[in-house]
Design an enzyme around this catalytic site. Structure first.
Site, short mmCIF file in Angstrom:
data_model
loop_
_atom_site.label_atom_id
_atom_site.label_comp_id
_atom_site.label_asym_id
_atom_site.label_seq_id
_atom_site.Cartn_x
_atom_site.Cartn_y
_atom_site.Cartn_z
N THR A 184 0.68 -1.15 0.01
CA THR A 184 -0.15 -0.12 0.03
C THR A 184 0.83 1.29 0.17
O THR A 184 1.58 1.45 0.79
CB THR A 184 -1.19 0.03 1.00
OG1 THR A 184 -1.77 -1.24 1.07
CG2 THR A 184 -1.61 1.30 1.21
N HIS A 189 -6.89 -11.16 -0.80
CA HIS A 189 -6.24 -10.87 0.38
C HIS A 189 -7.06 -11.14 1.87
O HIS A 189 -8.14 -10.88 1.98
CB HIS A 189 -6.23 -9.24 0.55
CG HIS A 189 -5.28 -8.54 1.45
ND1 HIS A 189 -4.92 -9.32 2.50
CD2 HIS A 189 -4.91 -7.55 1.67
CE1 HIS A 189 -3.94 -8.67 3.43
NE2 HIS A 189 -3.97 -7.32 2.80
N ASN A 212 -3.82 -10.10 7.32
CA ASN A 212 -3.34 -8.91 8.04
C ASN A 212 -4.54 -8.31 8.59
O ASN A 212 -4.38 -6.98 8.77
CB ASN A 212 -2.57 -7.94 6.94
CG ASN A 212 -1.45 -8.49 6.64
OD1 ASN A 212 -0.94 -9.41 7.14
ND2 ASN A 212 -0.85 -7.82 5.33
N TYR A 239 -7.85 -7.71 7.81
CA TYR A 239 -8.85 -7.32 6.98
C TYR A 239 -9.97 -8.20 7.08
O TYR A 239 -10.10 -9.16 7.53
CB TYR A 239 -8.32 -6.82 5.57
CG TYR A 239 -7.37 -5.81 5.84
CD1 TYR A 239 -7.59 -4.49 6.58
CD2 TYR A 239 -5.87 -6.14 5.58
CE1 TYR A 239 -6.38 -3.45 6.60
CE2 TYR A 239 -4.82 -5.14 5.98
CZ TYR A 239 -5.18 -3.72 6.53
OH TYR A 239 -4.15 -2.97 6.94
N ASN A 275 -3.69 -5.35 13.51
CA ASN A 275 -5.39 -4.89 13.53
C ASN A 275 -6.17 -5.71 14.51
O ASN A 275 -7.46 -6.08 14.15
CB ASN A 275 -5.89 -5.23 12.02
CG ASN A 275 -5.53 -4.20 11.20
OD1 ASN A 275 -5.08 -3.02 11.67
ND2 ASN A 275 -5.17 -4.37 10.11
C1 LIG Z 1 4.57 0.42 3.24
C2 LIG Z 1 4.03 -1.27 3.41
C3 LIG Z 1 2.69 -1.23 2.94
C4 LIG Z 1 2.29 -2.72 2.76
N1 LIG Z 1 1.05 -2.71 2.17
C5 LIG Z 1 0.38 -4.29 2.08
C6 LIG Z 1 -0.87 -4.64 1.26
O1 LIG Z 1 -1.35 -3.51 0.84
N2 LIG Z 1 -0.99 -5.75 1.09
C7 LIG Z 1 -0.55 -6.96 1.99
O2 LIG Z 1 -0.98 -7.99 1.88
N3 LIG Z 1 0.48 -6.67 2.70
C8 LIG Z 1 1.12 -5.39 2.66
N4 LIG Z 1 2.20 -5.11 3.24
C9 LIG Z 1 3.18 -6.11 3.81
C10 LIG Z 1 4.22 -6.56 2.74
O3 LIG Z 1 3.69 -7.07 1.69
C11 LIG Z 1 5.15 -7.70 3.32
O4 LIG Z 1 4.47 -8.85 3.58
C12 LIG Z 1 5.77 -7.31 4.56
O5 LIG Z 1 6.33 -5.89 4.55
C13 LIG Z 1 6.98 -8.20 5.07
O6 LIG Z 1 7.96 -8.33 3.98
P1 LIG Z 1 9.34 -7.65 4.02
O7 LIG Z 1 9.94 -8.14 5.29
O8 LIG Z 1 10.00 -8.03 2.49
O9 LIG Z 1 9.00 -6.22 3.81
C14 LIG Z 1 2.99 -3.72 3.43
C15 LIG Z 1 4.04 -3.27 4.12
C16 LIG Z 1 4.61 -2.33 4.02
C17 LIG Z 1 5.86 -2.09 4.74
#
Ligand SMILES: Cc1cc2nc3c(=O)[nH]c(=O)nc-3n(C[C@H](O)[C@H](O)[C@H](O)COP(=O)(O)O)c2cc1C
Length: 361
Positions: free
Chosen positions: A30, A180, A183, A185, A240
């Site tokens: 996001t 989705h 997380n 939702y 959440n």
């Molecule tokens: C800024 C940000 C926005 C995210 N938005 C989403 C999202 O829209 N949908 C989702 O399933 N996960 C979202 N996540 C989780 C990421 O997809 C990912 O699973 C999480 O950052 C862990 O992976 P990483 O350690 O490689 O960052 C978001 C994470 C971050 C940091």
């Protein structure tokens, strides 16, 4: 040393009908650069195209209706203006040789209705307010709205909104969709033991709590075919306000059901990077026989180990993809990685969005 190891990430793989040039996936992220009516920003085409070294791009969570929108400036895939906004993005990613799926989202109770360009009820499995606060452009940080508990009459409409969104995604050229169910939702709210307090066929037992997510999944499969549908879960993730008091039993049952659907892939997000109390990838692999994308705290080397050992078919990167548009190339060359700046994760404009540097040679 790690450069020989990461080679395994560069072999092609097919996830259902979606063939990937490599096993490096851009995680859904996001970024809040869309309009209040959920129309993606023009600069999103450049942002995603910059990251098309990935075999697969999973879009930022994208709402299926105004009721499914909770945060400021998140995109949707349910109005004609939104669809017109997505077309150049999908085209740009395809031109750069990557595949792209739309992550379909309904926030449930994680919402402030004033973030929506168009009014709609805030809804959830039960009328229980989420803990904590959320950011709004209009009033800064405020409490989440108290949701209206869904009535059974609402269900067919919501399932229909998901199916229509999946159809829209295929119509604008996406290679598929990711449902989705993670997380905290809407669909995760149904799965949870504390947020879902329903006493009908959609609450209580594990079998009942998976009912709504599976109805949505089946509608997507009927609409666009299982081989273009992926599903994201985050077992044990308490984000959440979610509790899963029976996490193993819940996901064992859910994944057995999902396994029968023959989806393109299952996307498993680890709850706490590198500090998990339980190994949710192992839990998923013990029940689920299809292709798996792993996510959560990976770097090139740990990702390569997951693929090498057969625990994952591909690995998704979140923060690393925010900061490194050419992440795949950097892995290949063993190059240094940029660090993401959280201050610009959700701010409008190009700063911290399209201006992270790529390596020059
Ligand atoms: C800024 C940000 C926005 C995210 N938005 C989403 C999202 O829209 N949908 C989702 O399933 N996960 C979202 N996540 C989780 C990421 O997809 C990912 O699973 C999480 O950052 C862990 O992976 P990483 O350690 O490689 O960052 C978001 C994470 C971050 C940091």
């Amino acid at each position: 040393m790690e450069s020989t190891n990461v080679d395994v990430l560069f072999s092609p793989v097919s996830l259902g009908a979606i063939s990937l040039k490599n096993r490096i996936v851009m995680a859904p992220l996001t970024r809040s650069r869309a309009s209040s009516l959920g129309v993606p920003a023009e600069i999103a085409a450049e942002y995603y195209a910059q990251r098309a070294g990935a075999g697969l791009i999973i879009t930022e969570a994208t709402q299926i209706s105004f009721e499914g929108m909770g945060y400021p400036r998140t995109p949707g895939i349910h109005t004609s203006e939104q669809l017109d906004g997505w077309r150049p993005i999908v085209e740009a990613v395809h031109q750069h040789g990557s595949k792209i799926v739309s992550q379909l989202w309904h926030v449930g109770r994680i919402a402030a209705a004033i973030n929506r360009g168009k009014s709609a009820d805030v809804v959830a499995p039960s009328a229980l307010q989420a803990p904590g606060q959320m950011y709004t452009d209009a009033r800064g940080m405020i409490e989440h709205d108290v949701p209206r508990g869904l009535e059974e009459a609402d269900f067919a409409r919501i399932v229909g909104d998901y199916a229509k969104a999946a159809r829209n995604a295929i119509d604008v050229g996406f290679d598929g969709v990711e449902l989705h169910s993670a997380n905290g939702y809407l669909l995760h709210q149904f799965l949870s033991s504390n947020v879902n307090r329903r006493s009908d066929a959609y609450g209580g037992s594990v079998e009942n709590r998976v009912r709504m997510p599976l109805e949505v999944l089946d509608a997507l499969v009927a609409e666009i075919g299982a081989n273009r549908v992926g599903l994201r879960i985050s077992p044990g993730h308490t984000f959440n306000g979610i509790e899963e008091s029976d996490m193993e039993a819940l996901y064992t049952h859910y994944l057995k059901e999902i396994d029968q659907r023959g989806l393109a892939y299952l996307h498993v997000m680890r709850p706490f990077a590198n500090t998990m109390e339980s190994d949710v990838i192992a839990l998923a692999k013990s029940v689920y026989s299809g292709k798996v994308i792993a996510a959560g705290g990976y770097d090139g080397e740990s990702a390569a180990m997951e693929v090498q050992s057969g625990r994952a078919d591909a690995v998704a990167f979140g923060q690393l993809y925010i900061a490194n548009p050419d992440l795949a190339e950097r892995f290949r060359k063993g190059a240094r990685l940029n660090k993401a700046n959280p201050d610009t994760f959700y701010t409008p404009g190009t700063a911290g969005y399209t201006d992270y540097p790529a390596i020059t040679s």
